[in-house]
Design a protein around this motif. Sequence first.
Motif, PDB file in Angstrom:
ATOM      1  N   GLY A 120       0.833  -1.192   0.000  1.00  0.00           N
ATOM      2  CA  GLY A 120       0.000   0.000   0.000  1.00  0.00           C
ATOM      3  C   GLY A 120       0.870   1.245   0.000  1.00  0.00           C
ATOM      4  O   GLY A 120       1.092   1.851  -1.044  1.00  0.00           O
ATOM      5  N   ASP A 121       1.403   1.582   1.163  1.00  0.00           N
ATOM      6  CA  ASP A 121       2.259   2.769   1.267  1.00  0.00           C
ATOM      7  C   ASP A 121       3.639   2.524   0.641  1.00  0.00           C
ATOM      8  O   ASP A 121       4.299   3.458   0.205  1.00  0.00           O
ATOM      9  CB  ASP A 121       2.412   3.169   2.743  1.00  0.00           C
ATOM     10  CG  ASP A 121       3.056   4.528   2.922  1.00  0.00           C
ATOM     11  OD1 ASP A 121       2.754   5.436   2.124  1.00  0.00           O
ATOM     12  OD2 ASP A 121       3.894   4.679   3.835  1.00  0.00           O
ATOM     13  N   VAL A 122       4.059   1.268   0.617  1.00  0.00           N
ATOM     14  CA  VAL A 122       5.386   0.885   0.115  1.00  0.00           C
ATOM     15  C   VAL A 122       5.231  -0.246  -0.897  1.00  0.00           C
ATOM     16  O   VAL A 122       4.437  -1.163  -0.675  1.00  0.00           O
ATOM     17  CB  VAL A 122       6.300   0.417   1.280  1.00  0.00           C
ATOM     18  CG1 VAL A 122       7.593  -0.197   0.776  1.00  0.00           C
ATOM     19  CG2 VAL A 122       6.597   1.580   2.226  1.00  0.00           C
ATOM     20  N   VAL A 123       5.989  -0.168  -2.006  1.00  0.00           N
ATOM     21  CA  VAL A 123       6.023  -1.266  -2.977  1.00  0.00           C
ATOM     22  C   VAL A 123       7.472  -1.689  -3.159  1.00  0.00           C
ATOM     23  O   VAL A 123       8.352  -0.870  -3.447  1.00  0.00           O
ATOM     24  CB  VAL A 123       5.410  -0.860  -4.335  1.00  0.00           C
ATOM     25  CG1 VAL A 123       5.502  -2.016  -5.334  1.00  0.00           C
ATOM     26  CG2 VAL A 123       3.953  -0.429  -4.161  1.00  0.00           C
ATOM     27  N   LEU A 124       7.732  -2.989  -2.972  1.00  0.00           N
ATOM     28  CA  LEU A 124       9.066  -3.562  -3.082  1.00  0.00           C
ATOM     29  C   LEU A 124       9.079  -4.571  -4.225  1.00  0.00           C
ATOM     30  O   LEU A 124       8.111  -5.302  -4.421  1.00  0.00           O
ATOM     31  CB  LEU A 124       9.447  -4.261  -1.766  1.00  0.00           C
ATOM     32  CG  LEU A 124       9.349  -3.397  -0.503  1.00  0.00           C
ATOM     33  CD1 LEU A 124       9.550  -4.246   0.740  1.00  0.00           C
ATOM     34  CD2 LEU A 124      10.346  -2.256  -0.552  1.00  0.00           C
ATOM     35  N   ARG A 125      10.185  -4.611  -4.973  1.00  0.00           N
ATOM     36  CA  ARG A 125      10.289  -5.507  -6.135  1.00  0.00           C
ATOM     37  C   ARG A 125      11.379  -6.549  -5.903  1.00  0.00           C
ATOM     38  O   ARG A 125      12.501  -6.227  -5.519  1.00  0.00           O
ATOM     39  CB  ARG A 125      10.599  -4.687  -7.397  1.00  0.00           C
ATOM     40  CG  ARG A 125      10.776  -5.505  -8.669  1.00  0.00           C
ATOM     41  CD  ARG A 125      10.874  -4.623  -9.911  1.00  0.00           C
ATOM     42  NE  ARG A 125      11.473  -3.324  -9.654  1.00  0.00           N
ATOM     43  CZ  ARG A 125      12.790  -3.085  -9.695  1.00  0.00           C
ATOM     44  NH1 ARG A 125      13.640  -4.042 -10.005  1.00  0.00           N
ATOM     45  NH2 ARG A 125      13.244  -1.859  -9.454  1.00  0.00           N
ATOM     46  N   VAL A 126      11.041  -7.818  -6.148  1.00  0.00           N
ATOM     47  CA  VAL A 126      11.987  -8.924  -5.983  1.00  0.00           C
ATOM     48  C   VAL A 126      13.048  -8.825  -7.086  1.00  0.00           C
ATOM     49  O   VAL A 126      12.722  -8.834  -8.271  1.00  0.00           O
ATOM     50  CB  VAL A 126      11.266 -10.285  -6.054  1.00  0.00           C
ATOM     51  CG1 VAL A 126      12.268 -11.434  -5.925  1.00  0.00           C
ATOM     52  CG2 VAL A 126      10.179 -10.376  -4.981  1.00  0.00           C
ATOM     53  N   THR A 127      14.337  -8.726  -6.691  1.00  0.00           N
ATOM     54  CA  THR A 127      15.398  -8.545  -7.682  1.00  0.00           C
ATOM     55  C   THR A 127      16.320  -9.750  -7.823  1.00  0.00           C
ATOM     56  O   THR A 127      16.776 -10.050  -8.921  1.00  0.00           O
ATOM     57  CB  THR A 127      16.268  -7.324  -7.339  1.00  0.00           C
ATOM     58  OG1 THR A 127      16.792  -7.484  -6.005  1.00  0.00           O
ATOM     59  CG2 THR A 127      15.460  -6.033  -7.431  1.00  0.00           C
ATOM     60  N   LEU A 167       6.836   1.344   6.618  1.00  0.00           N
ATOM     61  CA  LEU A 167       6.375  -0.017   6.864  1.00  0.00           C
ATOM     62  C   LEU A 167       6.251  -0.243   8.357  1.00  0.00           C
ATOM     63  O   LEU A 167       7.026   0.310   9.139  1.00  0.00           O
ATOM     64  CB  LEU A 167       7.377  -1.037   6.311  1.00  0.00           C
ATOM     65  CG  LEU A 167       7.271  -1.477   4.863  1.00  0.00           C
ATOM     66  CD1 LEU A 167       8.344  -2.504   4.558  1.00  0.00           C
ATOM     67  CD2 LEU A 167       5.892  -2.031   4.534  1.00  0.00           C
ATOM     68  N   GLN A 168       5.320  -1.117   8.733  1.00  0.00           N
ATOM     69  CA  GLN A 168       5.166  -1.477  10.128  1.00  0.00           C
ATOM     70  C   GLN A 168       4.848  -2.965  10.221  1.00  0.00           C
ATOM     71  O   GLN A 168       4.150  -3.517   9.366  1.00  0.00           O
ATOM     72  CB  GLN A 168       4.047  -0.658  10.772  1.00  0.00           C
ATOM     73  CG  GLN A 168       3.974  -0.844  12.277  1.00  0.00           C
ATOM     74  CD  GLN A 168       3.280   0.317  12.974  1.00  0.00           C
ATOM     75  OE1 GLN A 168       2.818   1.256  12.332  1.00  0.00           O
ATOM     76  NE2 GLN A 168       3.230   0.261  14.288  1.00  0.00           N
ATOM     77  N   ALA A 169       5.390  -3.628  11.253  1.00  0.00           N
ATOM     78  CA  ALA A 169       5.093  -5.042  11.470  1.00  0.00           C
ATOM     79  C   ALA A 169       3.592  -5.248  11.539  1.00  0.00           C
ATOM     80  O   ALA A 169       2.859  -4.413  12.075  1.00  0.00           O
ATOM     81  CB  ALA A 169       5.762  -5.517  12.744  1.00  0.00           C
ATOM     82  N   GLY A 170       3.139  -6.361  10.964  1.00  0.00           N
ATOM     83  CA  GLY A 170       1.720  -6.657  10.911  1.00  0.00           C
ATOM     84  C   GLY A 170       1.086  -6.317   9.575  1.00  0.00           C
ATOM     85  O   GLY A 170      -0.021  -6.766   9.279  1.00  0.00           O
ATOM     86  N   ALA A 171       1.806  -5.531   8.767  1.00  0.00           N
ATOM     87  CA  ALA A 171       1.269  -5.138   7.458  1.00  0.00           C
ATOM     88  C   ALA A 171       1.147  -6.360   6.547  1.00  0.00           C
ATOM     89  O   ALA A 171       1.929  -7.308   6.652  1.00  0.00           O
ATOM     90  CB  ALA A 171       2.180  -4.091   6.812  1.00  0.00           C
ATOM     91  N   THR A 172       0.181  -6.329   5.659  1.00  0.00           N
ATOM     92  CA  THR A 172       0.050  -7.386   4.659  1.00  0.00           C
ATOM     93  C   THR A 172       0.360  -6.803   3.283  1.00  0.00           C
ATOM     94  O   THR A 172       0.259  -5.593   3.068  1.00  0.00           O
ATOM     95  CB  THR A 172      -1.369  -7.987   4.646  1.00  0.00           C
ATOM     96  OG1 THR A 172      -2.315  -6.941   4.402  1.00  0.00           O
ATOM     97  CG2 THR A 172      -1.685  -8.667   5.963  1.00  0.00           C
TER      98      THR A 172
END
Length: 197
Positions: A120-127, A167-172
Amino acid sequence: MQLHASGQLLSIQTGQVRPLMVGGRKLVSAIGKTTVYGPVEVGVLGLAGDEQADLSVHGGLSKAVYALPSEHLPWWQAQRQAQGATMFEEALAPGYLGENLSLQGLLEHELFIGDRLDFGDVVLRVTQPREPCGKFNAVMGYAGAAKDMVQSGRCGFYLAVDKPGFLQAGATCQVLAGSRSTRVTEALQHKAWKHLR
């Protein structure tokens, strides 16, 4: 094999560069990560407060964040016990293998290079998969740890930050499919020869 549509962030870890003894030599490493609480800022070069000692192998835009499936920790604990690296049955703490993000429900054989994890707030891409180094053997306490990582595929994966935020722990997260051409485990096997000599 079906991809999990989502995963959960169980905990976040950061670390600072400190001395590490490897084979009688004193090196520096930030492999020792400890849990941080509350929202953590994620920039294009990684988590606020996290350091890397050797930018040729860790960090940078394509390896800003290292994630590990939490499902692997009991297996690694069993390997350490079998090798005599620990006498106790204590669970490995999140961050012990150097991971920034402890994830649940996102395994290497189910993720592909280029997939994105949308929090949501953050998008990460597998590299790419993590490739173990001598420092990993030192931290795990036995000489075959790097080989075990490659042979088992329990390597975790590096992430680029496509959308910075908090990011915060518990996020999906939802998995947004990339080109789906190479699984994380397949990418590791392409590089495995140099670790299995």
